[in-house]
Design a protein around this motif. Sequence first.
Motif, PDB file in Angstrom:
ATOM      1  N   ARG A 194      89.425  24.424  39.503  1.00  8.59           N
ATOM      2  CA  ARG A 194      88.952  25.616  40.200  1.00  8.59           C
ATOM      3  C   ARG A 194      88.574  25.272  41.643  1.00  8.59           C
ATOM      4  NH1 ARG A 194      87.909  29.028  35.545  1.00  8.59           N
ATOM      5  NH2 ARG A 194      89.397  28.089  34.095  1.00  8.59           N
ATOM      6  N   HIS A 249      88.802  35.608  38.478  1.00  2.63           N
ATOM      7  CA  HIS A 249      89.693  35.238  37.368  1.00  2.63           C
ATOM      8  C   HIS A 249      88.953  35.254  36.030  1.00  2.63           C
ATOM      9  CE1 HIS A 249      88.256  31.773  39.684  1.00  2.63           C
ATOM     10  NE2 HIS A 249      88.004  31.228  38.511  1.00  2.63           N
ATOM     11  N   LYS A 277      86.992  23.043  35.275  1.00  2.00           N
ATOM     12  CA  LYS A 277      86.102  24.028  34.659  1.00  2.00           C
ATOM     13  C   LYS A 277      85.131  23.324  33.692  1.00  2.00           C
ATOM     14  CE  LYS A 277      84.656  28.198  33.736  1.00  2.00           C
ATOM     15  NZ  LYS A 277      83.878  28.967  34.724  1.00  2.00           N
ATOM     16  N   GLU A 327      79.133  34.550  40.670  1.00  2.00           N
ATOM     17  CA  GLU A 327      79.911  33.345  41.035  1.00  2.00           C
ATOM     18  C   GLU A 327      81.090  33.682  41.933  1.00  2.00           C
ATOM     19  OE1 GLU A 327      81.295  31.804  37.335  1.00  2.00           O
ATOM     20  OE2 GLU A 327      79.329  31.092  36.711  1.00  2.00           O
ATOM     21  N   LYS A 328      81.268  34.948  42.268  1.00  2.00           N
ATOM     22  CA  LYS A 328      82.461  35.412  43.013  1.00  2.00           C
ATOM     23  C   LYS A 328      83.715  34.947  42.284  1.00  2.00           C
ATOM     24  CE  LYS A 328      80.469  35.410  47.656  1.00  2.00           C
ATOM     25  NZ  LYS A 328      80.498  36.842  47.931  1.00  2.00           N
ATOM     26  N   ASN A 329      83.723  35.175  40.981  1.00  2.00           N
ATOM     27  CA  ASN A 329      84.726  34.569  40.124  1.00  2.00           C
ATOM     28  C   ASN A 329      85.620  35.655  39.504  1.00  2.00           C
ATOM     29  OD1 ASN A 329      86.071  33.193  38.102  1.00  2.00           O
ATOM     30  ND2 ASN A 329      84.282  31.993  37.491  1.00  2.00           N
ATOM     31  N   VAL A 363      77.300  27.179  42.697  1.00  2.29           N
ATOM     32  CA  VAL A 363      78.395  27.282  43.674  1.00  2.29           C
ATOM     33  C   VAL A 363      79.179  28.555  43.374  1.00  2.29           C
ATOM     34  CG1 VAL A 363      78.657  24.780  43.969  1.00  2.29           C
ATOM     35  CG2 VAL A 363      79.955  25.935  42.169  1.00  2.29           C
ATOM     36  N   TYR A 364      80.016  28.964  44.310  1.00  2.24           N
ATOM     37  CA  TYR A 364      80.930  30.069  44.033  1.00  2.24           C
ATOM     38  C   TYR A 364      82.225  29.489  43.467  1.00  2.24           C
ATOM     39  CZ  TYR A 364      77.956  32.973  47.073  1.00  2.24           C
ATOM     40  OH  TYR A 364      76.907  33.657  47.632  1.00  2.24           O
ATOM     41  N   GLU A 365      82.753  30.157  42.443  1.00  7.62           N
ATOM     42  CA  GLU A 365      84.030  29.722  41.857  1.00  7.62           C
ATOM     43  C   GLU A 365      85.089  30.714  42.316  1.00  7.62           C
ATOM     44  OE1 GLU A 365      83.909  28.972  37.566  1.00  7.62           O
ATOM     45  OE2 GLU A 365      86.017  29.543  37.490  1.00  7.62           O
ATOM     46  N   LEU A 366      85.847  30.338  43.340  1.00  6.23           N
ATOM     47  CA  LEU A 366      86.669  31.329  44.041  1.00  6.23           C
ATOM     48  C   LEU A 366      88.052  31.556  43.450  1.00  6.23           C
ATOM     49  CD1 LEU A 366      85.876  30.317  47.743  1.00  6.23           C
ATOM     50  CD2 LEU A 366      84.742  32.034  46.338  1.00  6.23           C
ATOM     51  N   LEU A 367      88.621  30.496  42.849  1.00 12.30           N
ATOM     52  CA  LEU A 367      90.010  30.640  42.408  1.00 12.30           C
ATOM     53  C   LEU A 367      90.319  29.663  41.276  1.00 12.30           C
ATOM     54  CD1 LEU A 367      92.647  32.134  43.307  1.00 12.30           C
ATOM     55  CD2 LEU A 367      93.150  30.151  44.734  1.00 12.30           C
ATOM     56  N   ASP A 368      91.089  30.154  40.302  1.00 13.72           N
ATOM     57  CA  ASP A 368      91.604  29.274  39.245  1.00 13.72           C
ATOM     58  C   ASP A 368      92.948  28.765  39.755  1.00 13.72           C
ATOM     59  OD1 ASP A 368      92.673  28.060  37.061  1.00 13.72           O
ATOM     60  OD2 ASP A 368      92.286  29.699  35.663  1.00 13.72           O
TER      61      ASP A 368
END
Lengths: 214, 365
Positions: free
Chosen positions: A182, B172, A74, B168-170, A84-89
Motif C-alpha cells: 500500500r 480501496h 498491509k 485513513e483516506k483509504n 498514517v493515510y493509506e492512499l492506494l492499494d
Amino acid sequence: MSKLLNVALPKGRLGEKVYSLFEQAGFPCPSIKENNRKLIFENPEAGVRYFWVKPSDVAIYVERGAADIGVAGKDILLEYAPQVYELLDLGLGKCRMAVAAPKAFRDNPARTLRVATKFSRIASTYYAGLGRDIDIIHLNGSIEIAPILGLSDVIVDIVETGTTLKENDLEVKETIVPISARLIANKTAFQFKNESIEKIRQQMAALMKQEAEA
Amino acid sequence: MNTQPKDQQVLSALRQVYSQYGYQPYKMSKFEEYDLYVQNKDFLISDSVITFTDTNGKLMALKPDVTLSIIKNSKEQPGCVQKVYYTENVYRVSAAAHQYKEILQAGLECMGDIDEVQLHEVLVLAAASLDSIHSDWVLDVSHLGVPEALLAGLSPAVSADLLACLGEKNPHELRRRCEAAGVATETADKLCLLISTYGHPDKVLPLLKEALADTAAVEAIRQLETLLTPFAGTAVADRLRVDFSVVSDSRYYNGLVFKGFVNGVPDSVLSGGQYDKLMRRMGRSRGAVGFAVYLDELERLEQADPGYDVDTLLLYQPGCDLAGLKKAADALRQEGTVSVQQQVPAELRCRRMLRYINGEVTPCE
C-alpha cells in the motif's frame, strides 16, 4: 520540512518493483540503480529523495515524519496500526494472512487454542471476532515448526504460494485477510506536500489501471 | 536571545489570545477520581490511566484528560456560554512511544447554548493558536453530519468500519468493506467522493453541495459554509482545508470537527470539535465545543541554533570585589544573557568572553 519529497522504499525485490512505479509516475532517480551500498538517493530536479529501509520499518519512518510517503505491506499496517493515510492499494506483493495447521488438526473449542505468530495483533483481533479463547505465542521466525514441535496448535502467518507450508506438512485452514503493498503518507506531509503526493497517487492509480486493462 | 523552550513561548502566546476573547483561566488538581474515566474510556486518546488508592480508599487517577473534569464542574446557564481555557500537564500513554508520558496540553472549552457565532469563534481561536505555534500551518475542518447522513441506516459496526476507512483516506478498503457489508454502490461512491475532495473550502464545498444535493448531508455542508465564509479575504482563508478524514469519535462528537497541523511536526498538534453528545452522556442538557493543543511535540520545530548558549561569559578571580562584579554583570545583562564563572566551563558556548579584573571589564584574549 525538506522541500524534497522523502520516500521510504522497502528493501528487496518488492522495493525494486515499487521504485519502477515511482519512476514511471514521473519521479525518477537514476542513481538508485547504481550497484553500491548507499541507502539514500536523491534527484533534486525531480524533487525526490528515496531511501531503502527494512520493509517492516517503512510505516515507522512515515508515521514519524522521516519519510513523507512510503510503501508498506498491509500486514504491517494491520499489525502496528500506524497513524498514517493509506492512499492506494498497489496490488504488488500479493499474498494472504492465514491460519495454518497440520493437515490432521481438528479444532477443539473446549480447549484454549495455542496460536504461534509474528502478528500478535492480527491474530488476537481475528480470534476475538470469533469469540475464541486463544493463547498467543509470539515468535520472530520459523513459525511453521511451532505446531510440528507441539509448541502451538496453529500458526497465523503470511502465505504466498503455500510451498513452505506444504513442505512442513501444514495447510491453510482459514484466510484472515488478503495482503498487498500500500502507498502510505504521513498526515502532516499530506497537508504540506499535497500536490506532489496527489500527483504520485493519481499517476500510480492510472498505471495500475492501464496494467489491469492490458 | 530567547532561551525559553518553544512550548513555553507558545503557552504565553496562547494565554494572551484566549484572554483577549474573554476566556477565563481554569486551574485544576492533578488528580481525579478514576470513576470519571471509566464511564468515558473511549473519549480518552489512550485508555491507559495511571491510578493509585488515596488515603481514604478512593481509587484516583493522574489526569489523562482535561475536558471531562471541566464538564464535570461546569454550571449551566440558559442562553449563556461558559468560556474557559487551561494549560495543564496530562499523563497518558504516548501513541508513538508506547509508554506513559507527561504531556503539556493547552486548550479551551466553550459550554452552554452553542450557536454558529460560538462555533466560528472557536475556529478563529484554533487558527490563532496554530499561528502562535508556527507561520506555516493548516487547519483541516470537517462536519460529522456529512458522513453520518451517508451512513444512516447502516449498523453501528459497519458505520464504524467505514468511518475508519474515511479516517485513513483509504478508498480501496472502503469499497471492499461496502461490498462485504452489502452497502449500495451509490453510497460507496459518495463516501469515496468525501475521501477525494480534500482542499480549499471554495473548491470542495460547491462540488459537494451539488454531488450530495439529494442527501441529508446538505444541511451539514450549509453549516460548514456558514462557519467558513467569514474567513474569506483574511490570511486564515488560504490555510483552511475541508478534509473528511477528520472523523472524531461520533459517540462523543457531533457537527463541526477539526485538526491543525504545522509544518515540521509529523502529526496534528491541535484537535477539537463540537461534543454535545459527550455533554449528554455526562448529564448536561447544553452543547459544547472546544479544542486541545498538544505541546509535547513542539520541540521538534526547528529553532535556529545561534551558535552559543549565553551572550557573555564573565570571568572573575577569587577574592574580587563582589559589589563591583555584581554591578558589572547587571550592566552586561542589559545587553543579553550573562553567565558569571571563575573558569571557562567545558560545554558552555558564549558569544563573547570578558574578564572582571581590578574593577574593570576587559575582553579575554
